[in-house]
Design an enzyme around this catalytic site. Sequence first.
Site, PDB file in Angstrom:
ATOM      1  N   ASN A 171      -4.187   5.698  -2.403  1.00 24.51           N
ATOM      2  CA  ASN A 171      -3.797   5.920  -1.014  1.00 24.51           C
ATOM      3  C   ASN A 171      -3.171   7.279  -0.774  1.00 24.51           C
ATOM      4  O   ASN A 171      -3.116   7.747   0.369  1.00 24.51           O
ATOM      5  CB  ASN A 171      -2.869   4.800  -0.537  1.00 24.51           C
ATOM      6  CG  ASN A 171      -3.654   3.556  -0.166  1.00 24.51           C
ATOM      7  OD1 ASN A 171      -4.758   3.650   0.344  1.00 24.51           O
ATOM      8  ND2 ASN A 171      -3.112   2.391  -0.448  1.00 24.51           N
ATOM      9  N   SER A 189       0.816  -1.216   0.000  1.00 24.57           N
ATOM     10  CA  SER A 189       0.000   0.000   0.000  1.00 24.57           C
ATOM     11  C   SER A 189       0.846   1.261   0.000  1.00 24.57           C
ATOM     12  O   SER A 189       0.440   2.288  -0.534  1.00 24.57           O
ATOM     13  CB  SER A 189      -0.913   0.026   1.230  1.00 24.57           C
ATOM     14  OG  SER A 189      -1.794  -1.064   1.218  1.00 24.57           O
ATOM     15  N   HIS A 214      -1.416  -2.859  -7.211  1.00 23.73           N
ATOM     16  CA  HIS A 214      -2.150  -2.544  -5.989  1.00 23.73           C
ATOM     17  C   HIS A 214      -3.653  -2.523  -6.226  1.00 23.73           C
ATOM     18  O   HIS A 214      -4.138  -1.858  -7.142  1.00 23.73           O
ATOM     19  CB  HIS A 214      -1.694  -1.187  -5.452  1.00 23.73           C
ATOM     20  CG  HIS A 214      -2.412  -0.787  -4.198  1.00 23.73           C
ATOM     21  ND1 HIS A 214      -3.371   0.192  -4.181  1.00 23.73           N
ATOM     22  CD2 HIS A 214      -2.324  -1.265  -2.939  1.00 23.73           C
ATOM     23  CE1 HIS A 214      -3.838   0.319  -2.945  1.00 23.73           C
ATOM     24  NE2 HIS A 214      -3.219  -0.555  -2.177  1.00 23.73           N
ATOM     25  N   GLU A 224      -3.837  -0.513  -9.563  1.00 19.31           N
ATOM     26  CA  GLU A 224      -2.811   0.483  -9.847  1.00 19.31           C
ATOM     27  C   GLU A 224      -1.497  -0.237 -10.153  1.00 19.31           C
ATOM     28  O   GLU A 224      -1.034  -1.055  -9.353  1.00 19.31           O
ATOM     29  CB  GLU A 224      -2.654   1.422  -8.654  1.00 19.31           C
ATOM     30  CG  GLU A 224      -3.929   2.216  -8.369  1.00 19.31           C
ATOM     31  CD  GLU A 224      -3.819   3.083  -7.136  1.00 19.31           C
ATOM     32  OE1 GLU A 224      -3.760   4.307  -7.281  1.00 19.31           O
ATOM     33  OE2 GLU A 224      -3.815   2.525  -6.021  1.00 19.31           O
TER      34      GLU A 224
END
Length: 298
Positions: A192, A120, A141, A153
């Site tokens: 994120n 992450s 991700h 991603e």
Amino acid sequence: MEIKNVTVFGSGVLGGQIAFQTAYHGFNVVVYDIKEEFLQKAKEKFAELGRRYQKDLGAKPEELEAAMSRLAYTTDLAESVRDADLAIEAIPENIQIKKDFYTQLGKVAPEKTIFCTNSSTLLPSQIAAETGRPERFLALHFANEIWKNNTAEIMGHPGTDPGNFQIVVDFAKAIGMMAIPIHKEQPGYVLNSLLVPFLRAALELYFKGVADPQTIDRTWMKATGAPTGPFAIYDVVGLTTAYNITKMNADATGDQAMQQAAQAIKENFIDKGKLGVATGEGFYKYPNPAYQNPDFLK
């Protein structure tokens, strides 16, 4: 290169979802974890995921049965990756754990295998050397509940081969994702980079004594129309991940308030087995959390 055989390392919340989604879309998947009991729990999760796929996607029983048949399980690292075209790592968000893992994996994986981390917050360049194949290493991700929040991603590092990058982009699309190519290394990718500061702000409000988690969630939900608030998101992501990310950021910045928040998460939640949705309790109790009550926003 055509991806046919995929290995997923780590059968936790997201690792399990990645494995099931991949099998559902026709790929052969080996699920690796360090203990048999974790793999047994993964099988139970897959049964629950099947019910969610029926409800949310209209999946047919025969499609779910076929997906289950494509899943294999092992605690043997070398065996797990023996035929892997693609290996996706979803182990704890700790840089040393990941470095040690890739050092082992690089020694036993076939030369053809492309490695992807689902990290992450870490950058591929931080652990590329340990893989032994930096040109075949990048990040892939996923967002939680990937069958619905179907984003993937894809982020390389300066040494990632562009051809391997494209192979992973194509794979993401093949398992039903909206592929999001990231053109430059960015901690937290796109998602994120937006989400972590939001969740951190919620923690600060709580641990500074400004407002309790339910009030913070209610405020966000009512004012924005969002279906959940930050503490409900923490429960879904898992408090272990929340702790790891909070502590890592606190260690990197020296932020004392975040150090205290990380310690509080550990003492009040993790040490008591309250890890979120997965254990039935986190900031809320499950399966019927308060934020789903019609009266929650009154």
